[in-house]
Design a protein around this motif. Sequence first.
Motif, short mmCIF file in Angstrom:
data_model
loop_
_atom_site.label_atom_id
_atom_site.label_comp_id
_atom_site.label_asym_id
_atom_site.label_seq_id
_atom_site.Cartn_x
_atom_site.Cartn_y
_atom_site.Cartn_z
N LYS A 128 6.33 -38.98 20.74
CA LYS A 128 7.09 -39.34 19.52
C LYS A 128 8.55 -39.68 19.87
N GLY A 129 9.12 -38.91 20.81
CA GLY A 129 10.50 -39.18 21.23
C GLY A 129 10.65 -40.56 21.82
N PHE A 130 9.71 -40.93 22.69
CA PHE A 130 9.79 -42.26 23.29
C PHE A 130 9.56 -43.35 22.24
N CYS A 131 8.65 -43.11 21.29
CA CYS A 131 8.45 -44.08 20.21
C CYS A 131 9.75 -44.29 19.44
N GLU A 132 10.45 -43.19 19.17
CA GLU A 132 11.70 -43.32 18.42
C GLU A 132 12.73 -44.12 19.22
N LEU A 133 12.78 -43.85 20.53
CA LEU A 133 13.72 -44.62 21.36
C LEU A 133 13.36 -46.10 21.31
N GLN A 134 12.06 -46.37 21.22
CA GLN A 134 11.63 -47.77 21.12
C GLN A 134 12.01 -48.35 19.75
N HIS A 135 11.77 -47.59 18.69
CA HIS A 135 12.16 -48.07 17.34
C HIS A 135 13.65 -48.34 17.27
N LEU A 136 14.42 -47.55 18.00
CA LEU A 136 15.87 -47.71 17.96
C LEU A 136 16.35 -48.84 18.88
N GLY A 137 15.40 -49.45 19.59
CA GLY A 137 15.78 -50.53 20.50
C GLY A 137 16.43 -50.04 21.79
N VAL A 138 16.30 -48.74 22.06
CA VAL A 138 16.92 -48.17 23.27
C VAL A 138 16.08 -48.53 24.49
N ILE A 139 14.76 -48.49 24.34
CA ILE A 139 13.87 -48.85 25.45
C ILE A 139 12.85 -49.88 24.95
N GLU A 140 12.28 -50.62 25.91
CA GLU A 140 11.24 -51.58 25.53
C GLU A 140 9.86 -50.96 25.69
N ASP A 141 9.62 -50.43 26.90
CA ASP A 141 8.32 -49.80 27.17
C ASP A 141 8.53 -48.33 27.44
N TYR A 142 7.50 -47.56 27.20
CA TYR A 142 7.63 -46.15 27.56
C TYR A 142 6.62 -45.76 28.61
N PRO A 143 6.85 -44.59 29.25
CA PRO A 143 5.97 -44.18 30.35
C PRO A 143 4.55 -43.89 29.88
N LYS A 144 3.62 -44.01 30.80
CA LYS A 144 2.24 -43.58 30.54
C LYS A 144 2.22 -42.06 30.59
N LEU A 145 1.66 -41.45 29.56
CA LEU A 145 1.61 -39.98 29.52
C LEU A 145 0.25 -39.49 30.00
N ILE A 146 0.29 -38.61 30.97
CA ILE A 146 -0.95 -38.10 31.54
C ILE A 146 -1.09 -36.63 31.19
N ALA A 147 -2.13 -36.33 30.42
CA ALA A 147 -2.37 -34.96 29.95
C ALA A 147 -3.11 -34.20 31.03
N VAL A 148 -2.53 -33.07 31.45
CA VAL A 148 -3.19 -32.25 32.46
C VAL A 148 -3.65 -30.95 31.80
N GLN A 149 -4.94 -30.66 31.94
CA GLN A 149 -5.47 -29.42 31.39
C GLN A 149 -6.13 -28.61 32.50
N SER A 150 -6.26 -27.32 32.24
CA SER A 150 -7.04 -26.50 33.16
C SER A 150 -8.52 -26.70 32.85
N SER A 151 -9.35 -26.65 33.87
CA SER A 151 -10.78 -26.85 33.61
C SER A 151 -11.34 -25.73 32.74
N GLY A 152 -10.62 -24.62 32.62
CA GLY A 152 -11.07 -23.54 31.74
C GLY A 152 -10.56 -23.70 30.31
N SER A 153 -9.82 -24.76 30.06
CA SER A 153 -9.28 -25.00 28.72
C SER A 153 -9.06 -26.50 28.58
N ASN A 154 -10.18 -27.21 28.41
CA ASN A 154 -10.13 -28.67 28.55
C ASN A 154 -10.62 -29.41 27.30
N ALA A 155 -10.30 -28.87 26.15
CA ALA A 155 -10.81 -29.45 24.90
C ALA A 155 -10.37 -30.89 24.69
#
Lengths: 426, 426
Positions: B269-296
């Motif tokens: 959401k923070g990066f989206c807002e920076l984009q809406h504000l014209g501060v950045i053009e593209d934002y980073p790819k977000l990679i979700a890391v979970q434990s295999s014991g908690s991987n919903a």
Amino acid sequence: VKPYYYHCFNCHTQFSASEIEQDRHYLCPKCGKPEKNKPLHGALLISFDYQQLKKRYNRPFFLKQPAGQIWRYPLLWPLQPPEYAKDPPFQKIEWKELFSVDLPATKIHEIRVDTHTVKLLDETNNPTYSYKDRASTLVALKARQLGLTAVSTASTGNAASSMAGICARFGLEAHLWVPENIPEAKLMQILAYGGQVHLVRGDYDTAFDLSLEISQRMGWYNRNTAYNPLTMEGKKSGAFDIFIGLRGDLPDYIFVPVGDGVVIGGIYKGFCELQHLGVIEDYPKLIAVQSSGSNALIRFMQTGKFEYLPAETIADSISAGAPRNLYFAANSVRESGGFALEVDDADIVKSQKLINERTGILVEPAGAASLAGYIKAKSEGKIDPDKKSMILLTGSGLKDIDSLKRLHRRPDAFRAEVWQERYVGE
Amino acid sequence: VKPYYYHCFNCHTQFSASEIEQDRHYLCPKCGKPEKNKPLHGALLISFDYQQLKKRYNRPFFLKQPAGQIWRYPLLWPLQPPEYAKDPPFQKIEWKELFSVDLPATKIHEIRVDTHTVKLLDETNNPTYSYKDRASTLVALKARQLGLTAVSTASTGNAASSMAGICARFGLEAHLWVPENIPEAKLMQILAYGGQVHLVRGDYDTAFDLSLEISQRMGWYNRNTAYNPLTMEGKKSGAFDIFIGLRGDLPDYIFVPVGDGVVIGGIYKGFCELQHLGVIEDYPKLIAVQSSGSNALIRFMQTGKFEYLPAETIADSISAGAPRNLYFAANSVRESGGFALEVDDADIVKSQKLINERTGILVEPAGAASLAGYIKAKSEGKIDPDKKSMILLTGSGLKDIDSLKRLHRRPDAFRAEVWQERYVGE
């Protein structure tokens, strides 16, 4: 060019940086000699060319600095290329590298005690969660500058965990000499950073003496507090950050927890330097707070004599039967117009609870001794309560979970049904 | 004047601040309903008038800000006087007060992994030593603005210790619902801050459901993560600090440990807002890391369906069988062009050791999951290793001493004589 020089606190002889650093002296080559269970005689101090430096580092300069970024005034640290800088194994420290080891911009908070407000210098969010990081970073930089790869220190816990963490950051090997009763969290912290722990069956004073001997034998750079002159140098940065954080509006009293006496000595030295630079006219009165179970400085200031007594206090970070920096610490208290006072462990614990609950800053017992000292000094009429007071919070409470366990009982666990009955069921 | 408004992530209905805040809604009044052991349906998002704000908060503005001082752009937080601001018990928040709750200027460090350098966002030195402080401060400010005196939250430990500490700072009462297997250091931390601990015989998901019911009954302001829209708002600040800390030179990938999915959602959401504000053009790819014991989240992204499985992992902070922010988190990963991946507890522990020893930053297991994810993604060719990667270190290792105890054995203690023989005697 004489960027900085060493001089002996006792015999006043001056030495160049190369005489001390290249030959790996820590104490005065003329009169210094570490003795078992005794304060250090012949501790070295470092001085700079304040007349030259004051052209650059004046009051407006400091008022513009952000707190914590202590390398923005590089000429006030003994890291400038000294006269032996061209000889190997001397290694150049890049300013860029210095900037990467900044301390966080320490926040100055407040706590309300009865009808008065006291300022807090909060050191609980430092890189390894204690004031010691101020010394450890400078020592690590010097080790690297000297081309050394291993650092060794004796410690009750904080200095060791600090040195281990900072060494990890700098890729240095760390050897830590700690008493076996070190709080578990601090021990685990050291081990986690990859530090080599040498657990000593004995107290801090034993670990201190032992580490000196073995460090020398093994060629490790020694960071023992007070023994290595850079420890007090690093700790002087607290005075600069107090000035910067308060925008020059200094307190009248600063309460400092005292074990070996290097924090209070460092802060005193920092204020003296600010005075030499013409940044301030007067400096705060420094009030040394000790636990009644570890009160060598207080006894020394009363009698003029040092007497060794084994230390015992819940505040492990200020537990020192033979404060190594005793003479300079006593001098700092006296010269600043302050005094020393002792508080009971019970008062320390009460103050710890007060700080935790009123400010949301988690402090360890030693870190709370300063508040206990303030409360006592105020109740005994030793300070003017309407003047500005500040206390130092020197380390995080997470580092000593055991002391919290003595304060707080684990609550009972209940099943959801029970909670629902209790709150909702009626 | 419409300083900010709420809208539902699922049914997209818009609501004014007064409709939601005065009537104490957390989920969408139309379609939201918390269900036992399920992700939240009808989570509310907050939006601002970016067209107006971009005149003021543009790229040069953000490049001038210091990291951590998130209140310097007050109009990007849902604290501006809303339309009901004149009615009691609404209380004005003074900017001065805001400045006193700044986060420390988060430092961005680096770690070398094989031949590549990875940036670290280090949240281990926050006021209560975890990323959660970003949410808790905003929640505390809102509680005060609403004239409420008690805050309640369910938590695996970090959110609770954070809320307890921040409440102590603000003079608010804190009620914390935590599973009985909470790491001891976190429990002691909560108790030390004076928080009211409700120890639940059950897991985090049980504590979550229970706390909702009882908070509502008792009239406590609820900070349950994802449930209270201000948690994600607070956590969006990480994106701003990444932009500021890197002077606009954003990474290509950011690895985020994911439990309930609010940190990753907030950063998105923070990066989206920076984009809406014209501060950045593209934002980073977000990679979700979970434990295999908690991987919903991983299972949800593969199958499109949520299935509840009890969570079990050494990384307690990302242990969540029913990630409450599941839908928004999945959306964040997808929209950013990233992916989700799981790592074993053994890999998490290995990464924890690597970070502690190479950087001198003490992280808890969950905080190290991000590095484990980076290493796995790289070895499986899922990322371009020559592009810029960053990992989030979300909490301090001192908060989970037990996990360090599993890694490190207490060394044997020796008498001074033995040491001397060993090193010196030969």
